[in-house]
Scaffold this motif. Structure first.
Motif, PDB file in Angstrom:
ATOM      1  N   GLU A  65      75.898 -11.162  67.450  1.00 51.39           N
ATOM      2  CA  GLU A  65      74.706 -10.979  66.885  1.00 51.39           C
ATOM      3  C   GLU A  65      74.135 -12.686  66.329  1.00 51.39           C
ATOM      4  O   GLU A  65      74.344 -12.732  65.269  1.00 51.39           O
ATOM      5  CB  GLU A  65      74.753 -10.082  65.588  1.00 51.39           C
ATOM      6  N   ARG A  66      73.847 -13.203  67.445  1.00 50.62           N
ATOM      7  CA  ARG A  66      73.637 -14.815  66.974  1.00 50.62           C
ATOM      8  C   ARG A  66      72.380 -14.890  66.148  1.00 50.62           C
ATOM      9  O   ARG A  66      72.409 -15.886  65.537  1.00 50.62           O
ATOM     10  CB  ARG A  66      73.311 -15.407  68.404  1.00 50.62           C
ATOM     11  N   ILE A  67      71.484 -13.962  65.979  1.00 48.88           N
ATOM     12  CA  ILE A  67      70.366 -14.060  65.402  1.00 48.88           C
ATOM     13  C   ILE A  67      70.686 -14.063  63.827  1.00 48.88           C
ATOM     14  O   ILE A  67      69.812 -14.899  62.905  1.00 48.88           O
ATOM     15  CB  ILE A  67      69.367 -12.916  65.562  1.00 48.88           C
ATOM     16  N   GLY A  68      71.664 -13.370  63.336  1.00 50.87           N
ATOM     17  CA  GLY A  68      72.177 -13.430  62.205  1.00 50.87           C
ATOM     18  C   GLY A  68      72.378 -15.079  61.657  1.00 50.87           C
ATOM     19  O   GLY A  68      71.965 -15.354  60.506  1.00 50.87           O
ATOM     20  N   SER A  69      73.301 -15.703  62.444  1.00 54.65           N
ATOM     21  CA  SER A  69      73.383 -17.327  62.241  1.00 54.65           C
ATOM     22  C   SER A  69      72.154 -17.800  61.966  1.00 54.65           C
ATOM     23  O   SER A  69      72.050 -18.940  61.340  1.00 54.65           O
ATOM     24  CB  SER A  69      74.563 -17.848  63.108  1.00 54.65           C
ATOM     25  N   ALA A  70      71.283 -17.608  63.096  1.00 52.02           N
ATOM     26  CA  ALA A  70      70.158 -18.365  63.338  1.00 52.02           C
ATOM     27  C   ALA A  70      69.349 -18.192  62.020  1.00 52.02           C
ATOM     28  O   ALA A  70      68.690 -19.200  61.583  1.00 52.02           O
ATOM     29  CB  ALA A  70      69.212 -17.829  64.509  1.00 52.02           C
ATOM     30  N   VAL A  71      69.299 -17.099  61.291  1.00 54.04           N
ATOM     31  CA  VAL A  71      68.379 -16.893  60.101  1.00 54.04           C
ATOM     32  C   VAL A  71      69.102 -17.673  59.098  1.00 54.04           C
ATOM     33  O   VAL A  71      68.214 -18.517  58.160  1.00 54.04           O
ATOM     34  CB  VAL A  71      68.318 -15.454  59.860  1.00 54.04           C
ATOM     35  N   VAL A  72      70.479 -17.676  58.907  1.00 51.19           N
ATOM     36  CA  VAL A  72      71.009 -18.418  57.784  1.00 51.19           C
ATOM     37  C   VAL A  72      70.731 -19.906  57.921  1.00 51.19           C
ATOM     38  O   VAL A  72      70.339 -20.734  57.099  1.00 51.19           O
ATOM     39  CB  VAL A  72      72.385 -18.099  57.666  1.00 51.19           C
ATOM     40  N   LEU A  73      71.063 -20.513  59.392  1.00 49.93           N
ATOM     41  CA  LEU A  73      70.655 -21.849  59.799  1.00 49.93           C
ATOM     42  C   LEU A  73      69.362 -22.437  59.326  1.00 49.93           C
ATOM     43  O   LEU A  73      69.064 -23.405  59.052  1.00 49.93           O
ATOM     44  CB  LEU A  73      71.021 -22.170  61.067  1.00 49.93           C
ATOM     45  N   ALA A  74      68.414 -21.311  59.602  1.00 46.90           N
ATOM     46  CA  ALA A  74      66.994 -21.798  59.638  1.00 46.90           C
ATOM     47  C   ALA A  74      66.678 -21.963  58.018  1.00 46.90           C
ATOM     48  O   ALA A  74      65.957 -23.150  57.507  1.00 46.90           O
ATOM     49  CB  ALA A  74      66.070 -20.744  60.169  1.00 46.90           C
ATOM     50  N   TYR A  75      67.010 -21.290  57.336  1.00 48.29           N
ATOM     51  CA  TYR A  75      67.021 -21.520  55.868  1.00 48.29           C
ATOM     52  C   TYR A  75      67.782 -22.764  55.319  1.00 48.29           C
ATOM     53  O   TYR A  75      66.871 -23.500  54.552  1.00 48.29           O
ATOM     54  CB  TYR A  75      67.429 -20.334  54.838  1.00 48.29           C
ATOM     55  N   LEU A  76      68.957 -22.994  55.735  1.00 48.79           N
ATOM     56  CA  LEU A  76      69.583 -24.057  55.020  1.00 48.79           C
ATOM     57  C   LEU A  76      68.972 -25.267  55.726  1.00 48.79           C
ATOM     58  O   LEU A  76      68.824 -26.359  55.017  1.00 48.79           O
ATOM     59  CB  LEU A  76      71.243 -24.039  55.666  1.00 48.79           C
ATOM     60  N   ARG A  77      68.563 -25.399  57.007  1.00 46.73           N
ATOM     61  CA  ARG A  77      67.662 -26.360  57.507  1.00 46.73           C
ATOM     62  C   ARG A  77      66.336 -26.602  56.645  1.00 46.73           C
ATOM     63  O   ARG A  77      66.112 -27.847  56.353  1.00 46.73           O
ATOM     64  CB  ARG A  77      67.394 -26.439  59.099  1.00 46.73           C
ATOM     65  N   SER A  78      65.667 -25.708  56.222  1.00 47.04           N
ATOM     66  CA  SER A  78      64.576 -25.729  55.650  1.00 47.04           C
ATOM     67  C   SER A  78      64.961 -26.508  54.207  1.00 47.04           C
ATOM     68  O   SER A  78      64.129 -27.375  53.893  1.00 47.04           O
ATOM     69  CB  SER A  78      64.003 -24.327  55.226  1.00 47.04           C
ATOM     70  N   LEU A  79      65.753 -26.024  53.520  1.00 49.27           N
ATOM     71  CA  LEU A  79      66.111 -26.755  52.182  1.00 49.27           C
ATOM     72  C   LEU A  79      66.564 -28.175  52.462  1.00 49.27           C
ATOM     73  O   LEU A  79      65.968 -28.981  51.763  1.00 49.27           O
ATOM     74  CB  LEU A  79      67.469 -25.939  51.645  1.00 49.27           C
ATOM     75  N   VAL A  80      67.429 -28.470  53.332  1.00 49.45           N
ATOM     76  CA  VAL A  80      67.766 -29.819  53.592  1.00 49.45           C
ATOM     77  C   VAL A  80      66.445 -30.769  53.823  1.00 49.45           C
ATOM     78  O   VAL A  80      66.313 -31.957  53.307  1.00 49.45           O
ATOM     79  CB  VAL A  80      68.868 -29.986  54.867  1.00 49.45           C
ATOM     80  N   GLN A  81      65.641 -30.179  54.629  1.00 51.02           N
ATOM     81  CA  GLN A  81      64.469 -30.818  54.919  1.00 51.02           C
ATOM     82  C   GLN A  81      63.466 -31.353  53.955  1.00 51.02           C
ATOM     83  O   GLN A  81      62.680 -32.171  53.609  1.00 51.02           O
ATOM     84  CB  GLN A  81      63.629 -30.324  56.188  1.00 51.02           C
ATOM     85  N   ILE A 284      70.613  -7.116  73.644  1.00 47.65           N
ATOM     86  CA  ILE A 284      70.457  -5.864  72.859  1.00 47.65           C
ATOM     87  C   ILE A 284      70.491  -6.151  71.351  1.00 47.65           C
ATOM     88  O   ILE A 284      70.131  -5.443  70.545  1.00 47.65           O
ATOM     89  CB  ILE A 284      71.562  -4.899  73.338  1.00 47.65           C
ATOM     90  N   PHE A 285      71.018  -7.316  70.950  1.00 42.17           N
ATOM     91  CA  PHE A 285      70.971  -7.812  69.689  1.00 42.17           C
ATOM     92  C   PHE A 285      70.334  -9.109  69.053  1.00 42.17           C
ATOM     93  O   PHE A 285      70.294  -9.370  67.975  1.00 42.17           O
ATOM     94  CB  PHE A 285      72.778  -8.153  69.439  1.00 42.17           C
ATOM     95  N   ASN A 286      69.586  -9.617  70.124  1.00 38.38           N
ATOM     96  CA  ASN A 286      69.049 -10.741  69.787  1.00 38.38           C
ATOM     97  C   ASN A 286      67.624 -10.792  70.612  1.00 38.38           C
ATOM     98  O   ASN A 286      67.489 -10.397  71.507  1.00 38.38           O
ATOM     99  CB  ASN A 286      69.799 -11.985  70.086  1.00 38.38           C
ATOM    100  N   PRO A 287      66.514 -11.448  69.772  1.00 36.92           N
ATOM    101  CA  PRO A 287      65.253 -11.861  70.430  1.00 36.92           C
ATOM    102  C   PRO A 287      65.677 -12.862  71.376  1.00 36.92           C
ATOM    103  O   PRO A 287      66.018 -14.190  71.157  1.00 36.92           O
ATOM    104  CB  PRO A 287      64.347 -12.029  69.438  1.00 36.92           C
ATOM    105  N   LEU A 288      65.314 -12.676  72.734  1.00 38.67           N
ATOM    106  CA  LEU A 288      65.438 -13.519  73.869  1.00 38.67           C
ATOM    107  C   LEU A 288      64.203 -14.269  74.222  1.00 38.67           C
ATOM    108  O   LEU A 288      64.222 -15.459  74.602  1.00 38.67           O
ATOM    109  CB  LEU A 288      65.877 -12.890  75.109  1.00 38.67           C
TER     110      LEU A 288
END
Length: 341
Positions: A65-81, A284-288
């Motif tokens: 379920e890589r999209i779960g990590s992607a969502v957390v990383l996107a928010y962390l990246r937004s904060l850092v920027q 099945i678990f991620n938007p491709l």
């Protein structure tokens, strides 16, 4: 292949470099996959004072379920920027501490499996036993690591990844008065769901009034949202849920309000729009499709940011003692009336 070539780890390392003057970082543990070693990183920012609330963002418990990590990383990246120029963010961070574990199961992500490299499903691995009947296999099993939802050996220690999560929660949450944890997953139905404990029993949690109040302020501020906010037990029961385990431990500590949540992104909608994804285990678990992934990230980052803001102002919306019973009755009527509770 070097661990940094795992795309999500590469992204996390880049974020850590970009924000190094503002971020606290540590390696909670290392996970081995053959000769490879993968770090499980913990990143924190904001006020370390134990008198301020904390919000934790977790992802990647299930390697598929890589999209779960992607969502957390996107928010962390937004904060850092935003940190170099956003004075309002700096003021917000004076009132809250934010903790991130975006890739809890890098070994499973590397191998392309739901379980960790030992074949253990980290969300079935705590010592907590369900008090009611659970679905066969899905609710957790000890038959074999070759079957899905394997809990690990009976009476064995929790997996190293879960031990690391527990250590972070103990350190960052258990010494405070208020905290919210969000764990990001995908793969359940068409709707995006926000789950809260319990998973091991259909009985309501002690902090049901607070959960109902949190749902209420989100409904008021985002009246057109598409989340289904509910106890996980409305869908299925399971042994060994880690957040049930940590929530029960938190309830034993006086004066602590700990609200663990799970974002369960409805991956069946992505498959419906792109049926070819059925032929890919990751699909099945991620938007491709790229534009669909970007849309998913945009939508859910708002939810993560809302939780940080809600924690900052929690004293303004948490029910007081005079209100708690009224909120509890509203929540029972909303979520549990079929159970006759």
């Amino acid at each position: 292949m070097a661990p940094s070539e795992l795309v999500e780890l590469l992204e996390l390392e880049a974020i850590m470099r970009d924000g190094e003057t503002h971020l606290e970082t540590q390696v909670a543990c290392e996970v081995s996959v053959g000769a490879q070693k993968f770090p499980v990183h913990v990143i924190a920012l904001g006020n370390p004072d134990p008198n301020v609330p904390v919000v934790g963002f977790f992802g990647g418990f299930h390697g598929l379920e890589r999209i779960g990590s992607a969502v957390v990383l996107a928010y962390l990246r937004s904060l850092v920027q935003r940190l170099p120029w956003d004075s309002e963010l700096h003021r917000q961070l004076e009132s809250v501490r934010l903790v991130f574990m975006p890739i809890v199961n890098p070994g499973g992500m590397w191998r392309g499996t739901r379980a960790n490299p030992n074949g253990v499903d980290l969300m079935r691995n705590s010592p907590l036993e369900a008090s009611e009947d659970v679905p066969f296999l899905l609710g957790g099993q000890r038959i074999s690591s070759r079957l899905p939802w394997y809990r690990g050996p009976l009476a064995g220690p929790m997996e190293i990844e879960n031990q690391a999560v527990c250590a972070v929660v103990e350190r960052e949450f258990f010494g405070r008065k208020f905290g919210i944890a969000l764990d990001c997953h995908s793969g359940f139905g068409i709707n995006d769901r926000i789950w809260f404990p319990y998973a091991h029993t259909a009985l309501p949690i002690a902090h049901l009034p607070e959960m109902h109040a949190l749902k209420g302020i989100y409904d008021q501020t985002h009246p057109h949202h598409r989340y289904v906010f509910e106890p996980q037990s409305r869908q299925y029961l399971a042994h060994g849920d880690l957040w049930d385990h940590l929530y029960q431990r938190a309830c034993a500590l006086p004066g602590l309000t700990f609200l663990p949540l799970t974002l369960e992104m409805g991956s069946w909608l992505w498959v419906k729009k792109n049926p070819r994804q059925l032929f890919s285990r990751h699909g099945i678990f991620n938007p491709l499709i790229e534009h669909r992934q970007q849309r998913v990230l945009r939508r859910h980052v708002y939810w993560l940011d809302f939780l940080a803001r809600a924690a900052c102002g929690h004293q303004l919306w948490i029910p007081d003692e005079a209100q708690r019973e009224d909120y509890r009755q509203q929540a029972i009527k909303h979520w549990y009336w079929k159970a006759g509770l």
